[in-house]
Design a protein around this motif. Sequence first.
Motif, PDB file in Angstrom:
ATOM      1  N   ASN A  37      25.579   0.334  22.256  1.00  0.00           N
ATOM      2  CA  ASN A  37      25.303  -0.373  23.511  1.00  0.00           C
ATOM      3  C   ASN A  37      25.384  -1.887  23.361  1.00  0.00           C
ATOM      4  O   ASN A  37      25.590  -2.595  24.341  1.00  0.00           O
ATOM      5  CB  ASN A  37      23.924   0.023  24.044  1.00  0.00           C
ATOM      6  CG  ASN A  37      23.898   1.458  24.520  1.00  0.00           C
ATOM      7  OD1 ASN A  37      24.917   2.018  24.905  1.00  0.00           O
ATOM      8  ND2 ASN A  37      22.733   2.070  24.480  1.00  0.00           N
ATOM      9  N   ARG A  38      25.234  -2.378  22.159  1.00  0.00           N
ATOM     10  CA  ARG A  38      25.183  -3.822  21.931  1.00  0.00           C
ATOM     11  C   ARG A  38      26.558  -4.434  21.641  1.00  0.00           C
ATOM     12  O   ARG A  38      26.799  -5.582  21.995  1.00  0.00           O
ATOM     13  CB  ARG A  38      24.245  -4.096  20.757  1.00  0.00           C
ATOM     14  CG  ARG A  38      24.064  -5.531  20.423  1.00  0.00           C
ATOM     15  CD  ARG A  38      22.679  -5.998  20.789  1.00  0.00           C
ATOM     16  NE  ARG A  38      22.543  -7.411  20.478  1.00  0.00           N
ATOM     17  CZ  ARG A  38      21.503  -7.939  19.917  1.00  0.00           C
ATOM     18  NH1 ARG A  38      20.473  -7.187  19.597  1.00  0.00           N
ATOM     19  NH2 ARG A  38      21.448  -9.224  19.689  1.00  0.00           N
ATOM     20  N   ILE A  39      27.435  -3.688  20.988  1.00  0.00           N
ATOM     21  CA  ILE A  39      28.727  -4.260  20.618  1.00  0.00           C
ATOM     22  C   ILE A  39      29.753  -4.060  21.732  1.00  0.00           C
ATOM     23  O   ILE A  39      29.634  -3.152  22.554  1.00  0.00           O
ATOM     24  CB  ILE A  39      29.275  -3.664  19.295  1.00  0.00           C
ATOM     25  CG1 ILE A  39      29.508  -2.157  19.418  1.00  0.00           C
ATOM     26  CG2 ILE A  39      28.356  -3.966  18.144  1.00  0.00           C
ATOM     27  CD1 ILE A  39      30.167  -1.546  18.204  1.00  0.00           C
ATOM     28  N   GLY A  40      30.742  -4.925  21.733  1.00  0.00           N
ATOM     29  CA  GLY A  40      31.849  -4.781  22.661  1.00  0.00           C
ATOM     30  C   GLY A  40      32.905  -3.876  22.039  1.00  0.00           C
ATOM     31  O   GLY A  40      33.371  -4.135  20.934  1.00  0.00           O
ATOM     32  N   ASP A  41      33.257  -2.824  22.752  1.00  0.00           N
ATOM     33  CA  ASP A  41      34.219  -1.830  22.249  1.00  0.00           C
ATOM     34  C   ASP A  41      35.346  -1.701  23.275  1.00  0.00           C
ATOM     35  O   ASP A  41      35.462  -0.693  23.962  1.00  0.00           O
ATOM     36  CB  ASP A  41      33.497  -0.499  22.023  1.00  0.00           C
ATOM     37  CG  ASP A  41      34.383   0.590  21.452  1.00  0.00           C
ATOM     38  OD1 ASP A  41      35.498   0.281  20.989  1.00  0.00           O
ATOM     39  OD2 ASP A  41      33.953   1.760  21.459  1.00  0.00           O
ATOM     40  N   VAL A  42      36.180  -2.744  23.369  1.00  0.00           N
ATOM     41  CA  VAL A  42      37.207  -2.793  24.406  1.00  0.00           C
ATOM     42  C   VAL A  42      38.246  -1.687  24.273  1.00  0.00           C
ATOM     43  O   VAL A  42      38.865  -1.299  25.257  1.00  0.00           O
ATOM     44  CB  VAL A  42      37.899  -4.174  24.459  1.00  0.00           C
ATOM     45  CG1 VAL A  42      36.920  -5.248  24.882  1.00  0.00           C
ATOM     46  CG2 VAL A  42      38.546  -4.516  23.130  1.00  0.00           C
TER      47      VAL A  42
END
Length: 100
Positions: A37-42
């Motif tokens: 939920n915290r990291i950006g996973d584009v």
Amino acid sequence: MFQTEATLVLLVFMIFLHPSECVSDPVEVRALQAVRNRIGDVFDRLSNWEGEDPCGDVWTGVICTTINGTDHVTELTLLNMNFTGSLAPDLGNLTQLVIM
């Protein structure tokens, strides 16, 4: 004697049909969910991080080891996945993590 052999055969089949299943540590499951939920996973590489069993469901990059009947996350292999942002402090709850 035949009844004893038949009972033994039945017992062996029951063991193979219903193997004992390990369960992922719920604290570690919540930690992994917080990381996701915290990291950006584009590129949506962690799209299979769903449910409550990262070890049984084989979540991307998560490697587990069974310790005393419970599956624990021992490795996170998330190299070159182009994530953005920062890691969740909950990562510290992966108490058996050896390799990241």
